[in-house]
Each structure stands twice: as C-alpha cells, then as structure tokens.
Design an enzyme around this catalytic site. Structure first.
Site, short mmCIF file in Angstrom:
data_model
loop_
_atom_site.label_atom_id
_atom_site.label_comp_id
_atom_site.label_asym_id
_atom_site.label_seq_id
_atom_site.Cartn_x
_atom_site.Cartn_y
_atom_site.Cartn_z
N ASP A 207 -11.99 7.25 6.96
CA ASP A 207 -11.16 6.05 7.12
C ASP A 207 -10.37 6.15 8.43
O ASP A 207 -9.16 6.25 8.44
CB ASP A 207 -10.21 5.96 5.91
N ASP B 15 -9.83 -2.88 1.72
CA ASP B 15 -9.86 -2.38 3.10
C ASP B 15 -11.24 -1.77 3.34
O ASP B 15 -11.70 -0.94 2.54
CB ASP B 15 -8.73 -1.35 3.28
N HIS C 291 -8.76 -6.22 4.47
CA HIS C 291 -8.33 -5.48 5.66
C HIS C 291 -9.60 -5.10 6.39
O HIS C 291 -10.32 -4.20 5.97
CB HIS C 291 -7.54 -4.23 5.28
N ASP D 29 -9.97 4.08 10.97
CA ASP D 29 -9.32 2.90 11.54
C ASP D 29 -9.66 2.69 13.01
O ASP D 29 -8.77 2.51 13.84
CB ASP D 29 -7.80 2.95 11.31
N TRP E 298 0.86 -1.18 0.00
CA TRP E 298 0.00 0.00 0.00
C TRP E 298 0.90 1.23 0.00
O TRP E 298 1.87 1.28 0.76
CB TRP E 298 -0.92 0.05 1.23
N ASP F 187 -7.03 -4.32 10.34
CA ASP F 187 -6.25 -3.09 10.09
C ASP F 187 -6.91 -1.91 10.78
O ASP F 187 -7.86 -1.33 10.25
CB ASP F 187 -6.13 -2.84 8.58
N LYS G 77 -7.09 2.85 -2.28
CA LYS G 77 -8.01 3.55 -1.40
C LYS G 77 -8.61 4.76 -2.08
O LYS G 77 -8.20 5.14 -3.18
CB LYS G 77 -7.39 3.87 -0.04
N HIS H 270 -11.72 2.01 2.94
CA HIS H 270 -11.16 2.68 1.77
C HIS H 270 -12.13 3.00 0.65
O HIS H 270 -11.75 3.15 -0.51
CB HIS H 270 -9.99 1.85 1.22
N GLU I 72 -3.12 -2.81 -2.44
CA GLU I 72 -4.25 -2.20 -1.73
C GLU I 72 -4.48 -0.76 -2.18
O GLU I 72 -3.60 0.07 -2.07
CB GLU I 72 -3.95 -2.22 -0.22
#
Ligand code: RNT
Ligand code: ZN
Length: 432
Positions: A299, A264, A291, A301, A190, A340, A233, A267, A231
């Site tokens: 995003d 992800d 992810h 996380d 990524w 993630d 996004k 994303h 990956e």
C-alpha cells in the site's frame, strides 16, 4: 515542444466523434457526464502528510512519504496557492479533501480534542471563493496518543475517549463545511489501529472499535451537510499481523449503521481489485467513497497512473451506475471519488495533476464504452464481447480527451507541465 493547435484538436475530435457515433456512442453525452463528476483532491499530497499543527508528531500510523523534492507547501496559504495552480490544470469542477491536522491554529498548540470550525474558516472561505466542495478527515495518527498504533480501539479508555472527541469534532467541522458550501462534506474516518505481531485477542479490540465508532456517530447529522464514511484496510507498516478495522469489520459496520464505506485501492491483497467490489457493496449500501490510489507491491500510495487497474475501477464506477438503471450522468449520487496518495519525490503539484487527469481520463474512457459489448454479453456471445472489448482499446478516445481539456480551458496534452515548471521556478524554489 509545439502546442497542439485548436483547429487540429477540433478536426481530430470530429473524426473521433464520427467513429464513436458509428458504434452507437454519444460523445457529447459522455462529455457532459464527465463534467458532472467531481474528484476530491487530497490536501496531503501537497506537503507529504505534514499538516500545520504546532509541535505535531512524526507521521506514523503506517503511513510513509518518501522523497525530498524541493518546494513543499509550509503554510495554509502556500498549500491553497498550490491547489489553485493544480486545479487550473485539471478539467472540470472538483473538491478539496482536508485532514484535521491542516487546520489553522495561529501558532497555538490546539490538541486534536480541541479543534473546531474556527480553525477551518479560512479554508471554507477559500473553498467558497473558488466554488469548491470540501471533504474532511479526522487525523488519528501523527500524535503521541497514537504512538503505540491504536486510537479508537485502544485498551485505555482515556485514549479512546480522546479520539472519540476528535472524531466528533471532525464531524461538526464537516457539517459547517457542508452548510457553508451547499454540498455535503464527506467526513471519512480511518484509524491506523493494529498489531505488529500476533495478538492474543482480536475480538475485544474490534468490539471496542465498534463501540467507539458508535459513540463518534451518536449525534445524528443531516446528510445534506455531512456524510460519514469509514475506511478499512488489510495491513500497515508496523501493523502487519492484525488490523482492527479490517474490510469485514467495516463492511458489516457500514451496512448495519448506514454509513458510507470507503474502499481504498491500496487496502487489499494485491491480486484483489476494488473494481470488483463496487457492484457488490452497492447492493447493500446506498453510497460509497473510493480512495483512488496505486500500491506498488504494498500500500505504497504511488501517484495514480493510467493502469489497467485504474481503468477497471473507472469502468465499474460508470458501468455499475448504468447497471442500476440510473443515468450515468449522475454517478456522483452513489459513488464518491477521492484521490489518496503522497509522493514526495516529484513536483507535488504535478503529482496532483497527473493523478487527477488520469482518473478523469479513465472515467471518460468508461463513458465511451461501445454498447455492443454489453449487448454481446446479453446475447451470450462471449467471443464478440472479448473481441469488442479489445478493439475498443484503440478507439480514438485521446482526441476526445484533448477536446475536453481544450473546451474546459485547461492545457491540452503535456502542455500543463510547462505551467508547473514555470510555477516551480517562480514560486516553489523560493521556499527555502
Ligand atoms: C491510510 C488511508 C487513509 C490515509 C489518509 C491520509 O492507509 O488510506 O485514507 O491515506 O487519511
Ligand atoms: Zn485511503
């Protein structure tokens, strides 16, 4: 709080199993299937995406870890110790996902284009001792050569070359991990590359990214040891106007180059779900990586919780595999699962445990789905499909989950928290 006793857990389980059996669900088979699904636990939750480089840069790359909960791991040994604690509270056999910045450089300044297997030998030995698979990621952020937000797509050839070399070395480390542990390492690339404001040219950076990736992947490696993933996004903090490695970019790249596509959960546009993408991309790609993350408004996380979104993802992981005529016992063959997220505001070990247990719980719920739901759809009875979907939400799957934890030798229910608290008092709070 009193701990649930074993007798009560098995009684509740027996009743639940009967209830499911009456609906044509084989609970034993579901539990055997669940035990075969590894989740890759991301090292970066353990220290707020810090890593162990000497003179490492600020995080950057659009990644932001907020909070200052005490006790974060400061050394590889501390991080491994924390991992062991977390893994002891998560049922099943799992994997550990490392970033290149978590190498052991012995106080030396080893730049990203100089990393090698030697820097990861302790991780490999530890993984072998603990019977864990390893996954890997080049770290293309938190570095002066990524300071303007671009790496593999950079307009400067020297900078591109630097990151190509880093990614190439990362793949070699992946191979060594896969060989040593007898399970392929997924090396996931990524890059943060993108633009804060409207670029005048989106095409050339994308062409450069494709060209750089091609040179990263130039050397063929055995899929027995290393699997490459890419990956994309939608946007990042500081890269709001254009992300070079967008979803379309990587979908096309992965299909044409036979790479794993990493989806992800954070994303995409907030109304889009990766749950719906799984069955589409698996038509064109043999394997994918997920992810599993939780974005709150962006995003962000956050720690993975038991949301509708998580349940939908897990449901598709299981249902898509079944739809393909494959045994749900081996979903790992096509869909690889990793977590993630990074939350520095709560106990970091609890963050791992909460997210991992939730993902496993959601997979169990999916494995226990009554077959009548699919049958109703096949018969064109959408009324029954909806009715059964809703009724299945209050089936006693919690009793099955408790039993699973009990038989896997990990704490049942919230009992794991007491162990984290004890570890916090004895270990984490002494890290001043
Ligand atoms: C960033 C990507 C990427 C990172 C890790 C640290 O938006 O999700 O996977 O979170 O590599
Ligand atoms: Zn990710």
């Amino acid at each position: 709080m009193p701990r649930p006793n074993t007798k009560k857990i098995s009684t509740a389980f027996r009743l639940a199993r009967e209830r499911y059996a009456a609906l044509g669900v084989d609970v034993g088979a579901a539990l055997r299937a669940l035990a075969k699904i590894p989740v890759s636990l991301h090292c970066w939750q353990g220290d707020d995406v810090g890593g162990f480089e000497t003179g490492g840069g600020a995080l950057g790359g659009g990644l932001v870890a907020t909070g200052n909960y005490p006790g974060k791991a400061r050394t590889p040994d501390e991080l491994r110790m924390d991992f062991e604690k977390a893994l002891s509270l998560i049922p099943g056999k799992h994997r550990v996902n490392l970033h290149a910045m978590y190498g052991e450089f012995g106080g030396e300044r080893v730049d990203r284009d100089e990393i090698g297997v030697a820097h990861f030998k302790n991780w490999i030995a530890w993984a072998r001792k603990n019977d864990l698979g390893l996954d890997f990621n080049p770290t293309c952020f938190a570095h002066p050569k990524a300071a303007d937000g671009c790496t593999l797509s950079h307009r400067d050839k020297g900078i591109r070359q630097f990151w190509i070399e880093h990614c190439r070395r990362s793949r070699e480390i992946g191979v060594a991990m896969g060989k040593a542990l007898g399970t392929p390492c997924i090396t996931n690339v990524w890059v943060p590359d993108g633009f804060k404001d409207t670029p005048a040219d989106r095409a050339t950076p994308r062409a450069r990214l494709a060209e750089s990736l091609d040179s990263v992947f130039e050397k063929p490696l055995s899929p027995k040891h290393n699997l490459d993933a890419v990956e994309g996004k939608l946007f990042g903090i500081g890269a709001e106007s254009c992300t070079v490695g967008s979803h379309e970019f990587y979908l096309g790249y992965a299909i044409t180059r036979r790479k794993l596509l990493c989806l992800d959960a954070g994303h995409f546009h907030p109304t889009e779900s990766i749950a719906d993408k799984i069955s589409s991309v698996l038509l064109y790609l043999p394997e994918i990586l997920l992810h599993v993350s939780r974005g709150v408004r962006w995003d962000s996380d956050h720690v993975v919780t038991f949301t509708d979104e998580l349940q939908a993802i897990a449901r598709e992981v299981i249902a898509t595999t079944i739809g393909w005529g494959e045994s749900p016992l081996e979903p790992r063959r096509r869909i690889h699962l990793g977590l993630d997220y990074f939350d520095a505001s709560i106990n970091r070990i609890a963050a791992w445990v909460i997210g991992a247990r939730n993902l496993l719980r959601a997979l169990l719920l999916a494995l226990l789905e009554p077959p009548a739901i699919r049958a109703a759809e096949l018969a064109g009875d959408t009324t029954a499909r909806l009715a059964l979907q809703e009724e299945s939400k209050s089936l006693p799957f919690g009793a099955v989950w408790d039993y699973y934890c009990e038989t896997k030798g990990v704490p049942v229910g919230e009992a794991w928290l007491a162990e984290v608290r004890k570890y916090e008092g004895e270990v984490l709070l002494n890290r001043k």
